[in-house]
Design an enzyme around this catalytic site. Structure first.
Site, PDB file in Angstrom:
ATOM      1  N   LYS A  81       3.026   1.242 -19.366  1.00 51.19           N
ATOM      2  CA  LYS A  81       2.148   0.387 -18.634  1.00 51.19           C
ATOM      3  C   LYS A  81       3.257   0.398 -17.258  1.00 51.19           C
ATOM      4  CE  LYS A  81      -1.514  -2.162 -18.213  1.00 51.19           C
ATOM      5  NZ  LYS A  81      -2.886  -1.837 -18.719  1.00 51.19           N
ATOM      6  N   GLY A 182     -13.714 -15.071 -16.733  1.00 47.45           N
ATOM      7  CA  GLY A 182     -13.588 -14.196 -15.972  1.00 47.45           C
ATOM      8  C   GLY A 182     -14.674 -13.056 -15.863  1.00 47.45           C
ATOM      9  N   VAL A 183     -15.197 -13.138 -14.690  1.00 47.48           N
ATOM     10  CA  VAL A 183     -16.579 -12.181 -14.393  1.00 47.48           C
ATOM     11  C   VAL A 183     -16.246 -11.137 -13.512  1.00 47.48           C
ATOM     12  CG1 VAL A 183     -18.181 -13.912 -15.494  1.00 47.48           C
ATOM     13  CG2 VAL A 183     -17.531 -14.142 -13.050  1.00 47.48           C
ATOM     14  N   GLY A 184     -14.996 -10.250 -13.478  1.00 44.42           N
ATOM     15  CA  GLY A 184     -14.770  -9.161 -12.713  1.00 44.42           C
ATOM     16  C   GLY A 184     -15.560  -7.985 -13.421  1.00 44.42           C
ATOM     17  N   SER A 185     -15.128  -6.859 -13.432  1.00 45.01           N
ATOM     18  CA  SER A 185     -15.706  -5.668 -13.910  1.00 45.01           C
ATOM     19  C   SER A 185     -15.985  -5.878 -15.456  1.00 45.01           C
ATOM     20  CB  SER A 185     -14.808  -4.630 -13.623  1.00 45.01           C
ATOM     21  OG  SER A 185     -15.194  -3.355 -14.113  1.00 45.01           O
ATOM     22  N   VAL A 186     -14.915  -6.123 -16.173  1.00 41.09           N
ATOM     23  CA  VAL A 186     -15.403  -6.315 -17.642  1.00 41.09           C
ATOM     24  C   VAL A 186     -16.146  -7.380 -17.821  1.00 41.09           C
ATOM     25  CG1 VAL A 186     -14.268  -6.589 -19.667  1.00 41.09           C
ATOM     26  CG2 VAL A 186     -13.206  -5.087 -18.005  1.00 41.09           C
ATOM     27  N   GLY A 187     -15.715  -8.566 -17.579  1.00 43.69           N
ATOM     28  CA  GLY A 187     -16.375  -9.744 -18.142  1.00 43.69           C
ATOM     29  C   GLY A 187     -17.958  -9.900 -17.323  1.00 43.69           C
TER      30      GLY A 187
END
Length: 349
Positions: A81, A182-187
């Site tokens: 990482k 969390g509602v970004g790209s994934v959520g």
């Protein structure tokens, strides 16, 4: 400051590399947990850490998680990482990304980078100018690679449906209440897929306006970011940052299922046992969220198209079912079962 190998999350990492480029302002860490299965693959996170020791902890935890994730995804790749320490203003420049690319190149292919929080595929284009050890680059619509977010959300969606089948004995999600943190790209991708199949959603995000916009689009409800884990629902889906399931938050859960896309959801190993003791079905994060690394891993390895990526992502529910079944048979928490399988795959016992 404490040496990296004295950190609680140091797990016989093969290398913890610190980089500083004064001209560009780059301060970065690349942690390599294992190369037993192949080059250490894992995205780069661009984040502001008030305490630099927290950045090292993040790199150690995330790189170990990538070892497990890549092994469980069946990829011939190890775990690593990158973490770029951002200033308070999140200043990011082409010069900084170039310096990070040189840092990756200096490791001679032992680490392969891609996007993570705060990094885009356009940023990877800049990094690629300095090193070939990059994935997550813009690609054609039918090719493996590009933004891993939509592929992560696909895998999480399939995993959530598998958890609903096991815990709720439901073959569909119509009317099932899912609380998404969390509602970004994934959520956000998960929310759209669930809404399309009739799920009832409650959304939260540190960017409240983003949550409100998506809720209006999907006919969902919203709550404050600090309240989402306490919502009474069928599924709690953490899709933001990690370490949100701990001794304080787990007793407040009002759900039979926790299944989401965030990395390192458990603050400590003991928290997997706490969920298990409460009878909560937990989908180990590095198994359910493996879709993104399957996509960029196959891009880097070459010879795969989008159909092959999606075929492999389709195996995620089966892997989860294997873990849950062993958990049921042994009485061990699903998090412990998953760790045991992953460590065996990378030759650690």
């Amino acid at each position: 400051m404490t040496a990296p190998w004295d950190f609680p999350d140091y797990d016989d990492h093969e290398g913890v590399h610190l980089f500083r480029d004064q001209a560009s302002g780059l301060t970065a860490i690349i942690a390599i947990h294992s190369t037993a299965l192949g080059p250490a693959a894992g995205g780069t996170r661009f984040w502001h850490y008030p305490n630099r020791a927290d950045a090292i902890t993040d790199a150690l935890r995330l790189s170990r998680g990538m070892s497990y994730k890549n092994a469980m995804a069946g990829l011939p790749m190890g775990g690593g990482k990158g973490v770029i320490l951002a200033d308070r203003n999140r200043t990011k420049t082409p010069e900084m990304l170039a310096a990070f690319g040189r840092a990756v190149e200096s490791l001679g292919g032992r680490y392969v980078t891609a996007e993570d929080v705060g990094i885009t595929d356009a940023d990877m284009v800049e990094v690629r100018k300095q090193t070939t050890h990059v994935a997550g680059l813009p690609v054609g619509s039918d090719a493996a690679g590009g933004d891993p977010g939509p592929f992560t959300s696909l895998g999480v969606f399939l995993g959530v449906k598998a958890a609903i089948r096991r815990a709720l004995k439901r073959d569909d999600v119509a009317g099932v209440h899912v609380a998404i943190q969390g509602v970004g790209s994934v959520g956000g991708g998960l929310a759209r897929r669930l809404a399309a199949e009739g799920a009832r959603l409650t959304l939260a995000d540190v960017d409240a306006a983003r949550a409100e916009r998506l809720a209006e689009e999907l006919g969902a409800k919203t709550v404050a970011a600090g309240d989402i884990a306490r919502v009474e629902a069928d599924v709690f889906s953490p899709c933001a940052l990690g370490a949100i399931l701990d001794e304080a938050s787990i007793p407040l859960l009002s759900v039979p299922v926790v299944a989401g896309g965030a990395n390192n959801q458990l603050a400590t190993k003991e928290d997997g046992a706490r969920l298990h003791a409460r009878g909560v079905l937990y989908a180990p994060d590095y198994v359910i969220n493996g879709g993104g690394i399957i996509n960029v891993g196959l891009e880097y390895l070459g010879g795969a198209d989008r159909a092959e990526v999606e075929r492999r992502i389709g195996h995620i529910p089966g892997r989860l079912e294997q873990i849950w079944q062993e958990s049921a048979e042994t009485g061990d928490p699903s998090a412990e079962v998953a760790d045991r399988i992953a460590r065996r795959l990378i030759g650690r016992h």
